[in-house]
Design a protein around this motif. Structure first.
Motif, mmCIF file in Angstrom:
data_model
loop_
_atom_site.group_PDB
_atom_site.id
_atom_site.type_symbol
_atom_site.label_atom_id
_atom_site.label_comp_id
_atom_site.label_asym_id
_atom_site.label_seq_id
_atom_site.Cartn_x
_atom_site.Cartn_y
_atom_site.Cartn_z
ATOM 1 N N PRO A 357 0.824 -1.216 0.000
ATOM 2 C CA PRO A 357 0.000 0.000 0.000
ATOM 3 C C PRO A 357 0.854 1.261 0.000
ATOM 4 O O PRO A 357 1.905 1.329 0.654
ATOM 5 C CB PRO A 357 -0.815 -0.134 1.287
ATOM 6 N N LEU A 358 0.403 2.257 -0.757
ATOM 7 C CA LEU A 358 1.131 3.513 -0.914
ATOM 8 C C LEU A 358 0.550 4.556 0.027
ATOM 9 O O LEU A 358 -0.644 4.856 -0.029
ATOM 10 C CB LEU A 358 1.032 3.998 -2.366
ATOM 11 N N ARG A 359 1.403 5.083 0.899
ATOM 12 C CA ARG A 359 0.933 6.102 1.844
ATOM 13 C C ARG A 359 0.668 7.401 1.107
ATOM 14 O O ARG A 359 1.461 7.855 0.257
ATOM 15 C CB ARG A 359 1.956 6.321 2.949
ATOM 16 N N LEU A 360 -0.450 8.050 1.437
ATOM 17 C CA LEU A 360 -0.888 9.258 0.750
ATOM 18 C C LEU A 360 -0.686 10.488 1.621
ATOM 19 O O LEU A 360 -0.718 10.404 2.854
ATOM 20 C CB LEU A 360 -2.375 9.146 0.371
ATOM 21 N N LEU A 361 -0.482 11.594 0.942
ATOM 22 C CA LEU A 361 -0.445 12.880 1.637
ATOM 23 C C LEU A 361 -1.863 13.287 2.026
ATOM 24 O O LEU A 361 -2.843 12.902 1.380
ATOM 25 C CB LEU A 361 0.188 13.948 0.747
ATOM 26 N N VAL A 362 -1.965 14.079 3.059
ATOM 27 C CA VAL A 362 -3.269 14.523 3.558
ATOM 28 C C VAL A 362 -3.249 16.041 3.682
ATOM 29 O O VAL A 362 -2.285 16.622 4.199
ATOM 30 C CB VAL A 362 -3.592 13.881 4.930
ATOM 31 N N ARG A 363 -4.308 16.666 3.170
ATOM 32 C CA ARG A 363 -4.449 18.111 3.278
ATOM 33 C C ARG A 363 -5.841 18.418 3.796
ATOM 34 O O ARG A 363 -6.839 18.059 3.164
ATOM 35 C CB ARG A 363 -4.225 18.781 1.914
ATOM 36 N N GLU A 364 -5.881 19.060 4.973
ATOM 37 C CA GLU A 364 -7.150 19.389 5.621
ATOM 38 C C GLU A 364 -8.011 18.148 5.772
ATOM 39 O O GLU A 364 -9.193 18.134 5.444
ATOM 40 C CB GLU A 364 -7.882 20.478 4.829
ATOM 41 N N HIS A 365 -7.380 17.087 6.269
ATOM 42 C CA HIS A 365 -8.045 15.815 6.556
ATOM 43 C C HIS A 365 -8.570 15.121 5.296
ATOM 44 O O HIS A 365 -9.388 14.210 5.383
ATOM 45 C CB HIS A 365 -9.201 16.006 7.551
ATOM 46 N N ARG A 366 -8.096 15.548 4.124
ATOM 47 C CA ARG A 366 -8.508 14.934 2.871
ATOM 48 C C ARG A 366 -7.289 14.242 2.240
ATOM 49 O O ARG A 366 -6.230 14.867 2.074
ATOM 50 C CB ARG A 366 -9.036 15.987 1.893
ATOM 51 N N PRO A 367 -7.386 12.949 1.856
ATOM 52 C CA PRO A 367 -6.260 12.278 1.196
ATOM 53 C C PRO A 367 -6.077 12.805 -0.222
ATOM 54 O O PRO A 367 -7.034 13.172 -0.900
ATOM 55 C CB PRO A 367 -6.673 10.804 1.201
ATOM 56 N N LEU A 368 -4.823 12.799 -0.663
ATOM 57 C CA LEU A 368 -4.464 13.313 -1.991
ATOM 58 C C LEU A 368 -3.808 12.197 -2.796
ATOM 59 O O LEU A 368 -2.908 11.500 -2.309
ATOM 60 C CB LEU A 368 -3.506 14.499 -1.872
ATOM 61 N N TYR A 369 -4.276 12.032 -4.028
ATOM 62 C CA TYR A 369 -3.601 11.151 -4.986
ATOM 63 C C TYR A 369 -3.909 11.679 -6.387
ATOM 64 O O TYR A 369 -5.012 11.521 -6.884
ATOM 65 C CB TYR A 369 -4.073 9.703 -4.852
#
Length: 434
Positions: A357-369
């Motif tokens: 699994p690929l860890r995702l960045l989070v911005r304002e509690h929202r995952p980014l991909y």
């Protein structure tokens, strides 16, 4: 992009014969790519998508060059676009990738570009001899003095503007005519013409993904005016079935001389019966095993295990586990299959899982991909693994995750989860939907 320009045999023959040779060459070229176009006296092929199918650029070039000579190709060239390939072929240069395209085209005579022909005298009077000279002229003055077609053709040849071609369509039925260069009175001399017709037929069949069970060769005789009229009404014809070259050689005397004696001046070939070819199956399993007969499959796996070794023959096994990484495992084919399957789940399952699994960045509690993800379906909690020890290590494969079906602006629909056991919840990408 990879383009090839094919020039038929030079025009010391009448124009109708040259046009027929060009059409035959286009039919033969359709076996390499569906993107074949007739431009002036040449045949252009866009073969970038076919390189891997034919074993690489070198193998494709060798095949086109080897068979092309036999179907009447006098010159061929390769370049990043069609007009550049045509200009190089007219100049007798095959490889358009050995130097920068701009530098290579600048040295060519301006006559190698068809758009310069209507303005040849004017361009020569102002000192233009090469495409580089024409290209160096001020564009504003060229636009006022000449038509836009010249500027457009220059931009297309140098790769600055896209090309638009009308692709050749594959004929539903094959019938090809070949005008011989001279009257032929010996049967072996006709093998050259017969082989050329058969190569064009082979290209048509390859483009249609079909095979032929029977075809006909017809020869028109030319003893005198009376014989020519009689040959036009009833030319020599015999259906030839299977192994085309061998049968043509063996039956040549009977086919040619059996009906109408006299010299031959024209050959014609037609495919009488053809059918679609079935794709070759490279699987080592017999037909019965491939169709799901369990007793046949068991015997085949047993034989393969005995010949290759039991450690080299594995089969996938579905497990009763909600954790995606361990829903399937590989076991020795010789071992019996367990009597359970994969558990049912509420959310759709993706067709492609990431190995890790690929860890995702989070911005304002929202995952980014590839943009901010929009959560569509979920959550579905997956919890378990407290009993699953990792080898001899003192840790377990225990997971507590909330899975979601999400939408990425660039990647489409994806499968993500949020962890629950860590101190801070993290988002991971785990799969893609097809």
């Amino acid at each position: 992009m990879l383009w090839s320009a094919l020039l038929p045999s030079p025009a010391h023959s009448p124009a109708p014969r040259t046009e027929a040779a060009q059409r035959a060459l286009a039919t033969w070229a359709l076996q390499f790519t569906p993107r074949v176009a007739l431009v002036d006296e040449a045949v252009l092929m866009e073969v970038q998508a076919s390189v891997r199918l034919f074993g690489g650029k070198r193998a494709l070039r060798d095949r086109v060059l080897g068979e092309g000579r036999e179907v009447g190709v006098a010159q061929l060239a390769w370049a990043p676009n069609g007009l550049a390939a045509l200009a190089l072929a007219r100049a007798g240069i095959e490889n358009g990738f050995k130097r920068e395209l701009d530098a290579l085209l600048d040295t060519l005579p301006m006559a190698t570009l068809s758009a310069t022909h209507p303005h040849r005298l004017t361009l020569e009077h102002i000192g233009c001899r090469t495409l580089g000279d024409v290209r160096a002229l001020p564009r504003g003055g060229m636009a006022r003095r000449f038509d836009q077609h010249l500027l457009k053709a220059l931009d297309q040849a140098y790769g600055l503007a896209p090309e638009v071609h009308e692709w050749v369509t594959l004929p539903e039925h094959f019938e090809e005519r070949l005008e011989l260069m001279a009257r032929v009175e010996q049967a072996p001399a006709l093998l050259f013409g017969a082989r050329r017709l058969l190569l064009v037929l082979s290209g048509w069949l390859a483009a249609r993904r079909a095979g032929v069970t029977a075809f006909t060769l017809k020869w028109a005789h030319d003893a005198d005016a009376r014989a020519r009229a009689r040959a036009a009404r009833s030319p020599s014809a015999r259906p030839l079935i299977a192994r085309p070259r061998c049968i043509v050689r063996a039956a040549m005397a009977y086919t040619i001389w059996g009906c109408e004696p006299g010299p031959v001046y024209r050959g014609r070939s037609g495919a009488g019966q053809h059918a679609a070819l079935h794709a070759a199956v490279s699987s080592p399993l017999p037909d019965a095993a491939r169709h799901g007969l369990s007793h046949e499959l068991g015997l085949v796996l047993e034989r393969l295990s005995a010949r290759l070794g039991p450690q080299r023959v594995l089969r996938p096994v579905l497990c009763e586990d909600h954790r995606p990484e361990w829903m399937c495992r590989w076991q020795l084919a010789a071992l019996p299959l367990p009597r359970h399957g994969a558990p049912t789940t509420g959310l759709p399952q993706p067709a492609f899982l990431l190995p890790v699994p690929l860890r995702l960045l989070v911005r304002e509690h929202r995952p980014l991909y590839q943009g901010e993800l929009v959560l569509l379906l979920g959550p579905q909690r997956v919890e378990g693994g407290w009993w699953d020890r990792v080898g001899d290590e003192d840790r377990m494969r225990n997971v507590v995750r909330d899975y979601w079906v999400a939408l990425s602006p660039q990647a489409g629909v994806v499968w993500v989860f949020q962890t629950r056991l860590d101190e801070s919840a993290c988002w991971f990408l785990h799969g893609h939907f097809a």
